[in-house]
Scaffold this active site. Sequence first.
Site, PDB file in Angstrom:
ATOM      1  N   HIS A   2      35.922 -14.077  26.417  1.00  0.00           N
ATOM      2  CA  HIS A   2      34.637 -13.382  26.576  1.00  0.00           C
ATOM      3  C   HIS A   2      34.433 -13.017  28.053  1.00  0.00           C
ATOM      4  O   HIS A   2      33.580 -13.568  28.753  1.00  0.00           O
ATOM      5  CB  HIS A   2      33.534 -14.319  26.084  1.00  0.00           C
ATOM      6  CG  HIS A   2      32.241 -13.651  25.757  1.00  0.00           C
ATOM      7  ND1 HIS A   2      31.616 -12.770  26.613  1.00  0.00           N
ATOM      8  CD2 HIS A   2      31.445 -13.733  24.657  1.00  0.00           C
ATOM      9  CE1 HIS A   2      30.484 -12.363  26.047  1.00  0.00           C
ATOM     10  NE2 HIS A   2      30.357 -12.926  24.862  1.00  0.00           N
TER      11      HIS A   2
ATOM     12  N   GLU B 254      36.109  -7.673  26.223  1.00  0.00           N
ATOM     13  CA  GLU B 254      36.601  -8.929  25.677  1.00  0.00           C
ATOM     14  C   GLU B 254      37.762  -8.689  24.703  1.00  0.00           C
ATOM     15  O   GLU B 254      37.589  -8.044  23.677  1.00  0.00           O
ATOM     16  CB  GLU B 254      35.461  -9.642  24.933  1.00  0.00           C
ATOM     17  CG  GLU B 254      34.153  -9.672  25.715  1.00  0.00           C
ATOM     18  CD  GLU B 254      32.958 -10.035  24.856  1.00  0.00           C
ATOM     19  OE1 GLU B 254      33.134 -10.734  23.830  1.00  0.00           O
ATOM     20  OE2 GLU B 254      31.828  -9.636  25.194  1.00  0.00           O
TER      21      GLU B 254
END
Length: 284
Positions: A150, A254
């Site tokens: 992330h 991401e």
Amino acid sequence: MAASTQVIVLDRSNNTTCTINLHGATVVSWRVNNQEQLFVSKLAVFDGKKAIRGGIPFVFPQFGAWSQFGPNHGFARIVRWTLERGPERLPNGDIEAVLSLMDSDFTRSMWNYPFRITYRIILREKELHFHIGVYNPSKDLAFSFNLLLHTYLKVPDVRRCQITGLHGCTFIDKTRDGAIYQEGREVVTVNEWTDRIYQHTQQEHIITNVVSGRKMRLQKYNFPDTVIWNPWMDKARETPDFGDDEYPNMLCVEAGHVSQPVLLLPGTAYEASQILQVIVNPKR
């Protein structure tokens, strides 16, 4: 040093460092020539319980809501990882550390499978490498999972960023109840609340106008999806560990395996990797 705040630092000299918080194996800083490349909210919580808002959290075994089992984005970003090896200097001068996570009573209370993850992080001169292995040690149980890095990039103004490698891809738009669209733009820009899962994306993305107006190259292997996220004004205000005025200075790009789960058969492994590279003095 308190157990909940223990960090390890990879230092390649020349003011190039990477700092990893063992809580969630979260990369909380990556500095190249003393310039920070990652965004961490000024309101991020470092209590050893909550996920750290920013840097590069590790999402496993669930992406998104997981309400009947456990926390959003799974448990890997809220548990303490083990430092297996390092940080150590490799013969070429790069610095490497290897972290690991195994099932525990806590993880089994949410997800009742044996597993082992190894997470190898290598700091190069202008690159940060991530190599991930997920192993299923069971003799008879298969399991399925999501996995995602992330990554929060620090940017001067998110509205000026452009992202390549998404043209023609279908995407799931989580701001529109999961409706599916196809990306027609050659480069993607962000000018509003954005939460998209792009599917079957190219193995390389170039993100323009990151730190100091430079470009960042993101390369990925065995991560078929790319999530683009920015909470924008209203969602930022609703998020307690995110400053109301911070959304223009971050962009999440991401790499992951999230639109479809990975199925891991007994005794097998899944491997994936990502490379972030600061592009210095690109040819105009």
